[in-house]
Write an enzyme that holds these catalytic residues in place. Sequence first.
Site, PDB file in Angstrom:
ATOM      1  N   GLU A 297      31.024  35.494  35.217  1.00 16.31           N
ATOM      2  CA  GLU A 297      30.159  36.648  35.002  1.00 16.31           C
ATOM      3  C   GLU A 297      30.536  37.399  33.725  1.00 16.31           C
ATOM      4  O   GLU A 297      31.673  37.340  33.268  1.00 16.31           O
ATOM      5  CB  GLU A 297      30.282  37.622  36.179  1.00 16.31           C
ATOM      6  CG  GLU A 297      29.892  37.032  37.512  1.00 16.31           C
ATOM      7  CD  GLU A 297      30.178  37.963  38.673  1.00 16.31           C
ATOM      8  OE1 GLU A 297      29.717  37.663  39.776  1.00 16.31           O
ATOM      9  OE2 GLU A 297      30.881  38.984  38.469  1.00 16.31           O
TER      10      GLU A 297
ATOM     11  N   CYS B  87      40.671  33.757  39.874  1.00 19.92           N
ATOM     12  CA  CYS B  87      41.798  34.560  39.407  1.00 19.92           C
ATOM     13  C   CYS B  87      43.013  34.308  40.289  1.00 19.92           C
ATOM     14  O   CYS B  87      42.884  34.144  41.498  1.00 19.92           O
ATOM     15  CB  CYS B  87      41.422  36.045  39.443  1.00 19.92           C
ATOM     16  SG  CYS B  87      42.668  37.139  38.729  1.00 19.92           S
TER      17      CYS B  87
ATOM     18  N   CYS C 106      43.923  40.554  43.648  1.00 24.70           N
ATOM     19  CA  CYS C 106      43.799  41.975  43.989  1.00 24.70           C
ATOM     20  C   CYS C 106      42.984  42.150  45.271  1.00 24.70           C
ATOM     21  O   CYS C 106      41.918  41.546  45.425  1.00 24.70           O
ATOM     22  CB  CYS C 106      43.140  42.738  42.849  1.00 24.70           C
ATOM     23  SG  CYS C 106      44.062  42.667  41.292  1.00 24.70           S
TER      24      CYS C 106
ATOM     25  N   GLY D 242      39.136  37.175  36.224  1.00 22.68           N
ATOM     26  CA  GLY D 242      40.366  36.564  35.755  1.00 22.68           C
ATOM     27  C   GLY D 242      41.271  37.513  34.987  1.00 22.68           C
ATOM     28  O   GLY D 242      40.883  38.620  34.615  1.00 22.68           O
ATOM     29  N   GLU D 243      42.489  37.070  34.754  1.00 22.60           N
ATOM     30  CA  GLU D 243      43.520  37.820  34.030  1.00 22.60           C
ATOM     31  C   GLU D 243      43.683  37.231  32.631  1.00 22.60           C
ATOM     32  O   GLU D 243      44.165  36.111  32.465  1.00 22.60           O
ATOM     33  CB  GLU D 243      44.838  37.747  34.802  1.00 22.60           C
ATOM     34  CG  GLU D 243      46.083  38.141  34.044  1.00 22.60           C
ATOM     35  CD  GLU D 243      46.053  39.563  33.509  1.00 22.60           C
ATOM     36  OE1 GLU D 243      46.112  39.725  32.270  1.00 22.60           O
ATOM     37  OE2 GLU D 243      45.963  40.506  34.327  1.00 22.60           O
TER      38      GLU D 243
ATOM     39  N   SER E  36      42.293  44.195  29.111  1.00 23.58           N
ATOM     40  CA  SER E  36      42.704  44.851  30.346  1.00 23.58           C
ATOM     41  C   SER E  36      43.544  43.879  31.161  1.00 23.58           C
ATOM     42  O   SER E  36      43.091  42.782  31.489  1.00 23.58           O
ATOM     43  CB  SER E  36      41.470  45.286  31.142  1.00 23.58           C
ATOM     44  OG  SER E  36      41.852  45.801  32.403  1.00 23.58           O
TER      45      SER E  36
ATOM     46  N   LEU F 119      46.422  49.993  36.496  1.00 21.15           N
ATOM     47  CA  LEU F 119      47.570  50.527  37.234  1.00 21.15           C
ATOM     48  C   LEU F 119      47.241  50.731  38.717  1.00 21.15           C
ATOM     49  O   LEU F 119      47.863  50.153  39.595  1.00 21.15           O
ATOM     50  CB  LEU F 119      48.031  51.838  36.597  1.00 21.15           C
ATOM     51  CG  LEU F 119      49.346  52.397  37.119  1.00 21.15           C
ATOM     52  CD1 LEU F 119      50.503  51.452  36.825  1.00 21.15           C
ATOM     53  CD2 LEU F 119      49.616  53.783  36.527  1.00 21.15           C
ATOM     54  N   HIS F 120      46.291  51.621  38.981  1.00 20.95           N
ATOM     55  CA  HIS F 120      45.684  51.802  40.312  1.00 20.95           C
ATOM     56  C   HIS F 120      46.588  52.411  41.376  1.00 20.95           C
ATOM     57  O   HIS F 120      46.102  52.745  42.466  1.00 20.95           O
ATOM     58  CB  HIS F 120      45.112  50.490  40.843  1.00 20.95           C
ATOM     59  CG  HIS F 120      44.171  49.798  39.926  1.00 20.95           C
ATOM     60  ND1 HIS F 120      43.297  50.480  39.103  1.00 20.95           N
ATOM     61  CD2 HIS F 120      43.971  48.475  39.667  1.00 20.95           C
ATOM     62  CE1 HIS F 120      42.594  49.612  38.387  1.00 20.95           C
ATOM     63  NE2 HIS F 120      42.985  48.398  38.703  1.00 20.95           N
TER      64      HIS F 120
ATOM     65  N   ASN G  86      33.901  50.621  43.726  1.00 22.42           N
ATOM     66  CA  ASN G  86      32.514  50.188  43.926  1.00 22.42           C
ATOM     67  C   ASN G  86      32.481  49.264  45.147  1.00 22.42           C
ATOM     68  O   ASN G  86      32.825  48.092  45.037  1.00 22.42           O
ATOM     69  CB  ASN G  86      32.035  49.449  42.671  1.00 22.42           C
ATOM     70  CG  ASN G  86      30.527  49.359  42.580  1.00 22.42           C
ATOM     71  OD1 ASN G  86      29.814  49.967  43.372  1.00 22.42           O
ATOM     72  ND2 ASN G  86      30.040  48.596  41.619  1.00 22.42           N
TER      73      ASN G  86
ATOM     74  N   CYS H  14      33.163  42.945  39.662  1.00 20.66           N
ATOM     75  CA  CYS H  14      33.551  41.555  39.422  1.00 20.66           C
ATOM     76  C   CYS H  14      33.343  40.690  40.660  1.00 20.66           C
ATOM     77  O   CYS H  14      33.802  41.016  41.745  1.00 20.66           O
ATOM     78  CB  CYS H  14      35.027  41.491  39.016  1.00 20.66           C
ATOM     79  SG  CYS H  14      35.302  41.841  37.299  1.00 20.66           S
TER      80      CYS H  14
END
Length: 360
Positions: free
Chosen positions: A91, A124, A128, A174-175, A206, A230-231, A305, A348
């Site tokens: 995407e 990924c 997460c 993905g990272e 990011s 970070l989150h 979201n 995502c």
Amino acid sequence: MAKEALPSIYDYTLDELKEILKPSFRAKQVYNWLYKKYASSYDEMKNLPKELVEDLKENYPIDIMQIVKKEQSRDGSIKYLFKLRDNHTVEAVLLLMKDKKIDEDGQIVRSEKYTVCISSQVGCKVGCSFCLTAKGGFVRNLTVGEYIAQIVNIKRDNDIAENKALNIVYMGMGEPLDNFDNFTKAVEIFSELDGLAISRRRQTVSTSGIATKIKKLGEKDLQIQLAISLHAVDDELRSELIPMNKAYNIASIIQAVKAFPVDTRKKVMFEYLVIKDKNDSIEAAKKLVSLLNGIQAKVNLIYFNPYPGTSYQRPQEKDMLKFKDFLNQKGVICTIRESKGLDISAACGQLKEKEANGNS
């Protein structure tokens, strides 16, 4: 070699193409067709000899990515689902922002500003807990050409002028730092003046926080902008949200960021996805201020979201505002990201999931 295994024409820098194509001036002609005119086939390249066109068709595929679905939001954002040569999908999102500037006569000039959020991997590894992409696991890294083709396809599809400023954010599926070599070469190709000419200062990576790769990126000094997902402000919650935190904890990330070369006109962005009753308290805000002490930082608060099946909830607006105001009062620049694409599958993995489930 099977066509799907051949390197794409988008995989090459201009200098590399000059080594491949003879005489070497043909490389700049091809680059012009690819990145100034957004040619989708070699047959469009009318100033190339037929023999070269046939060689390019045979050995350097150009049609490596197809738009299979797109959704447009009321705010102008467009979510793309691309199919790759091996039938996997990724995407990207085109974000349309309103820009306001003062011209030389002192008049306000309104225009549109584009930001494209692109993917780095099919799936990924990070896993997460709040991200739908993690549900499908990791499949493979994107090639250099697949990075480039995302931008070319979106510029072509929206008829975006070659000289129109555009920002790139490596924040899709993905990272990016887990695909380090391909990602950094894509940065180089995007910024080539004879190509798309997207300034490195308009490119932001990011990362979920691979501390060793942040250090490696800093040593390359690509002059791109850094954003840290970070989150959370403690390792217990961050390890729940981002399991990779067990390998690269908050302290190691902060140490790597402090060593990262930052443009004096810019700041390191810390993205903080706010989840109701998880990380939205003033106590968390206090800890965040302490963590960022000594860093030229900006905090971007993001509303979670929600998507079907998640237990996490969107925070209340009043709690977001309290969090933001507290940070600003303590001297930490903090903004709330304007939510884009709320009426489409903008998070995502959402559009990919919908397509896989046969939903319209």
